[in-house]
Design an enzyme around this catalytic site. Structure first.
Site, PDB file in Angstrom:
ATOM      1  N   HIS A  17     -18.589  -5.813  -8.950  1.00 10.47           N
ATOM      2  CA  HIS A  17     -17.666  -6.434  -9.906  1.00 10.47           C
ATOM      3  C   HIS A  17     -18.441  -7.288 -10.907  1.00 10.47           C
ATOM      4  CE1 HIS A  17     -14.636  -6.288  -6.368  1.00 10.47           C
ATOM      5  NE2 HIS A  17     -14.202  -5.411  -7.258  1.00 10.47           N
ATOM      6  N   LYS A  41       0.109  -5.077  -0.064  1.00 14.11           N
ATOM      7  CA  LYS A  41      -1.166  -4.841   0.622  1.00 14.11           C
ATOM      8  C   LYS A  41      -1.658  -6.182   1.156  1.00 14.11           C
ATOM      9  CE  LYS A  41      -5.280  -3.516  -1.370  1.00 14.11           C
ATOM     10  NZ  LYS A  41      -6.020  -2.799  -2.391  1.00 14.11           N
ATOM     11  N   ARG A  90     -17.212   4.125 -10.061  1.00 17.02           N
ATOM     12  CA  ARG A  90     -18.398   4.261  -9.204  1.00 17.02           C
ATOM     13  C   ARG A  90     -18.710   5.736  -8.960  1.00 17.02           C
ATOM     14  NH1 ARG A  90     -15.689   0.525  -4.826  1.00 17.02           N
ATOM     15  NH2 ARG A  90     -14.126   2.011  -5.474  1.00 17.02           N
ATOM     16  N   SER A 128     -15.273  -3.795  -1.969  1.00 18.45           N
ATOM     17  CA  SER A 128     -14.873  -4.991  -1.221  1.00 18.45           C
ATOM     18  C   SER A 128     -14.651  -4.645   0.245  1.00 18.45           C
ATOM     19  CB  SER A 128     -13.584  -5.574  -1.802  1.00 18.45           C
ATOM     20  OG  SER A 128     -13.808  -6.025  -3.107  1.00 18.45           O
TER      21      SER A 128
HETATM   22  O1  PNS Z   1      -9.087  -3.589  -7.143  1.00 22.19           O
HETATM   23  P1  PNS Z   1      -7.917  -2.642  -7.086  1.00 22.19           P
HETATM   24  O2  PNS Z   1      -7.105  -2.902  -5.847  1.00 22.19           O
HETATM   25  O3  PNS Z   1      -8.337  -1.216  -7.227  1.00 22.19           O
HETATM   26  O4  PNS Z   1      -6.979  -2.979  -8.361  1.00 22.19           O
HETATM   27  C1  PNS Z   1      -5.811  -2.240  -8.601  1.00 22.19           C
HETATM   28  C2  PNS Z   1      -5.016  -2.846  -9.772  1.00 22.19           C
HETATM   29  C3  PNS Z   1      -4.753  -4.314  -9.555  1.00 22.19           C
HETATM   30  C4  PNS Z   1      -5.804  -2.677 -11.040  1.00 22.19           C
HETATM   31  C5  PNS Z   1      -3.689  -2.024  -9.864  1.00 22.19           C
HETATM   32  O5  PNS Z   1      -3.117  -1.949  -8.587  1.00 22.19           O
HETATM   33  C6  PNS Z   1      -2.666  -2.642 -10.814  1.00 22.19           C
HETATM   34  O6  PNS Z   1      -2.842  -2.614 -12.000  1.00 22.19           O
HETATM   35  N1  PNS Z   1      -1.601  -3.190 -10.227  1.00 22.19           N
HETATM   36  C7  PNS Z   1      -0.529  -3.836 -10.976  1.00 22.19           C
HETATM   37  C8  PNS Z   1       0.780  -3.043 -10.926  1.00 22.19           C
HETATM   38  C9  PNS Z   1       0.798  -1.977 -11.999  1.00 22.19           C
HETATM   39  O7  PNS Z   1       0.811  -2.270 -13.179  1.00 22.19           O
HETATM   40  N2  PNS Z   1       0.730  -0.708 -11.566  1.00 22.19           N
HETATM   41  C10 PNS Z   1       0.670   0.395 -12.473  1.00 22.19           C
HETATM   42  C11 PNS Z   1       1.986   1.070 -12.550  1.00 22.19           C
HETATM   43  S1  PNS Z   1       2.491   1.739 -10.981  1.00 22.19           S
END
Ligand code: PNS
Length: 162
Positions: A17, A41, A90, A128
């Protein structure tokens, strides 16, 4: 002013990150690291802990800030008047999920762009969840998390602690 949001769970922040944060912060006027308030989650680190760990890693850089959000990322982007989402890629398997999210977000708001940065190859296998697993097994995590937060991450998983 180009404002970029780097969203994620950051449970916890890793050197992978940090690599994206450092590179994105050189391209944009302002970079907001937006920590998801995970609703469905269970995170190992609380929201406050995740935010604090990131703050410890970025201190001293005035164009980077740390915030949290819940709900739709696109709504948060509009609230912050941010135009770009940055994500790290990645491995090929990241692509499918990220591509789907980028298209979905584009569909929700055509004015917001998602850009991808290829991770530094040193961190292509890092996540993570790998850090959490190594820390819980008492392994050395020096290579994977910034030195300044290493002990706080290890402490979380020490026997007898949260
Ligand atoms: O580090 P991560 O867990 O891969 O991050 C995922 C994240 C936070 C980028 C993604 O889950 C997100 O944008 N969540 C917010 C809800 C949203 O806007 N979802 C998209 C439409 S379903």
């Amino acid at each position: 002013m180009k404002v970029c949001v780097y969203p994620g769970s950051f449970d916890p922040i890793t050197k992978g990150h940090m690599d994206i944060i450092e590179r994105a912060s050189k391209i944009f006027d302002r970079l907001i690291i937006a920590v998801l308030v995970n609703s469905n989650k269970q995170a190992a680190f609380s929201l406050d802990e995740r935010v604090d760990l990131i703050k410890a890693c970025i201190s001293g850089n005035p164009n980077i800030e740390v915030d949290s959000f819940k709900g739709l990322l696109i709504d948060y982007m509009n609230q912050k008047k941010a135009n770009v989402i940055v994500k790290g890629l990645r491995v090929v398997t990241d692509f499918e999920y990220e591509f789907q999210m980028a298209l979905l977000n584009k569909n929700l708001d055509a004015d917001i762009e998602t850009i991808f940065m290829m991770t530094n190859s040193k961190y292509s296998y890092l996540s993570s969840s790998i850090v959490r697993e190594l820390a819980s097994l008492g392994a050395n995590i020096d290579e994977f998390v910034p030195e300044i937060i290493k002990n706080r991450v290890l402490d979380k998983f020490r026997v007898g602690k949260g």
